[in-house]
Design a protein around this motif. Structure first.
Motif, short mmCIF file in Angstrom:
data_model
loop_
_atom_site.label_atom_id
_atom_site.label_comp_id
_atom_site.label_asym_id
_atom_site.label_seq_id
_atom_site.Cartn_x
_atom_site.Cartn_y
_atom_site.Cartn_z
N GLU A 193 0.85 -1.06 -0.44
CA GLU A 193 0.17 0.03 -0.16
C GLU A 193 0.75 1.07 -0.18
OE1 GLU A 193 -3.37 0.32 -0.64
OE2 GLU A 193 -2.89 -1.98 -0.80
N LEU A 197 0.64 4.36 -2.38
CA LEU A 197 0.58 5.70 -2.37
C LEU A 197 1.26 6.78 -3.11
CD1 LEU A 197 -0.84 8.03 -0.13
CD2 LEU A 197 1.21 6.75 1.96
N TYR A 260 -8.93 7.52 -4.83
CA TYR A 260 -10.12 7.22 -3.90
C TYR A 260 -10.96 6.52 -4.22
CZ TYR A 260 -13.37 7.51 0.41
OH TYR A 260 -13.86 6.52 1.10
N GLU A 264 -7.47 3.19 -4.51
CA GLU A 264 -5.89 3.10 -4.88
C GLU A 264 -5.36 3.68 -3.46
OE1 GLU A 264 -6.21 1.52 -6.90
OE2 GLU A 264 -3.90 2.26 -7.67
N VAL A 265 -5.68 5.11 -2.97
CA VAL A 265 -5.73 5.31 -1.68
C VAL A 265 -7.05 5.62 -0.54
CG1 VAL A 265 -3.80 6.30 -2.33
CG2 VAL A 265 -6.08 8.02 -2.38
N GLN A 269 -5.62 9.25 3.51
CA GLN A 269 -3.95 9.16 2.22
C GLN A 269 -4.51 10.35 1.20
OE1 GLN A 269 -3.65 5.36 1.46
NE2 GLN A 269 -2.22 4.64 2.51
N CYS A 273 -1.73 12.93 -0.36
CA CYS A 273 -1.17 13.11 -1.38
C CYS A 273 -0.84 14.73 -2.05
CB CYS A 273 -2.42 12.67 -2.46
SG CYS A 273 -2.11 10.55 -2.44
N GLN A 321 2.98 8.67 5.61
CA GLN A 321 2.45 7.80 6.22
C GLN A 321 2.68 6.76 7.11
OE1 GLN A 321 -0.52 6.94 4.78
NE2 GLN A 321 -0.93 5.46 5.73
#
Length: 329
Positions: A193, A197, A260, A264-265, A269, A273, A321
């Motif tokens: 993950e 990210l 999102y 993907e996130v 997150q 980003c 993260q």
């Protein structure tokens, strides 16, 4: 002959044959419209021999053609993606989208973009590819804005905005690195993950940079050099404008939100980003103002600065993260 024809016909395996079903990747948090359950029917790789004589059927029935179509779609939607399905998917998409590709890329640029597309599909499947496609469409659109005005000021992209391989590589180097790290499972499942990210953050960074630059050159009323805040002409390296900065921030938010919704996130997150992209773009402005193509830094052209920019965005996202995960434990 009737028996031979029957033996040569395409006969799908029973639909309840569980042994032929491919497992779905469980990491995705949001279902993708591009990846559905796989149809277990297959087309035989060979034709049976009957009495030592092999003959091709003269025609396919509608059932045969429908089965072939379903299996072709299953191949393209294979999850997890394979190298073969990634290449085939990109060939199909690049063929269909060739008019748009030629509008935004040179011939060599398209070749570079194809390699990026294959890597992206192999690592992050259709959702990741859609993220890259969105970046390309939006980036091309803003690059074409007020092209005549940009050309008169000498700040337009070369080839009427058609970007070459250097620009493609410079804009996607960090994303390609993230894709390779994901494909070869570097760091194991704990980092899968993280690479996803970083991939999203790299394109949020690049889209924000492209949009802020092109909107600033097209609509910026006043541009300021980031190091001194003195007013400078549009297109000056290291210059920023209110209009461009706001547009770049909005572009980053929209692309992160798309990431999102494509799984993907996660929600937290999105903020990572966006924040990483803005810090990276600010850093890029300082690098452009202080070093780009200055004495001793002639090698630091726009493509090299792009690599630094997106790399900073990806690294910042990863560090944020990891700090959050460390704080939670």
């Amino acid at each position: 002959m009737a028996a031979a024809a029957a033996a040569l016909s395409f006969t799908p395996f029973p639909k309840n044959s569980q042994s032929l079903l491919l497992s779905r990747r469980t990491a995705a948090r949001f279902p993708s419209p591009f990846v559905g359950p796989l149809n277990p029917t297959v087309v035989p790789k060979y034709l049976s021999r009957v009495s030592g004589i092999v003959s091709l059927p003269k025609a396919f029935s509608s059932t045969d053609l429908l089965g072939f179509q379903e299996n072709a779609l299953d191949f393209l939607r294979a999850s997890p993606a394979t190298w073969n399905s990634s290449i085939a998917s990109n060939l199909l998409i690049f063929t269909i989208g060739s008019p748009l590709l030629f509008a935004g890329l040179s011939e060599l640029g398209i070749g570079s973009a194809f390699l990026l597309g294959v890597l992206t599909w192999r690592a992050f499947e259709a959702p990741g590819f859609l993220l890259v496609a969105t970046y390309f469409v939006v980036g091309t659109a803003v690059t074409k804005l007020k092209m005549a005005q940009k050309e008169s000021l000498g700040v337009a992209e070369k080839r009427m905005g058609r970007r070459g391989p250097g620009s493609v590589i410079g804009s996607s180097a960090a994303a390609c690195a993230c894709a390779l790290l994901s494909i070869y499972n570097i760091g194991g499942s704990a980092y899968s993950e993280i690479w996803r990210l970083a991939f999203v953050a790299s394109f949020c960074t690049k889209l924000s940079d492209t949009v802020s630059s092109e909107i600033g050159k097209a609509y910026g009323t006043t541009t300021y050099l980031v190091t001194t805040l003195k007013v400078v002409p549009r297109g000056t390296e290291g210059a920023v404008s209110v209009e461009g900065t706001f547009a770049g921030l909005l572009a980053s938010i929209l692309l992160a939100a798309l990431g999102y919704f494509m799984g993907e996130v996660d929600a937290s997150q999105i903020a990572i980003c966006v924040l990483a992209s803005q810090l990276a773009n600010l850093g890029e402005s300082f690098i452009g103002a202080l070093f780009q193509e200055k004495a001793g830094f002639q090698w630091l052209n726009n493509d090299a600065v792009n690599v630094l920019n997106i790399s900073i965005g990806s690294i910042l996202a990863v560090l944020m993260q990891l700090l959050i995960l460390k704080g939670c434990h």
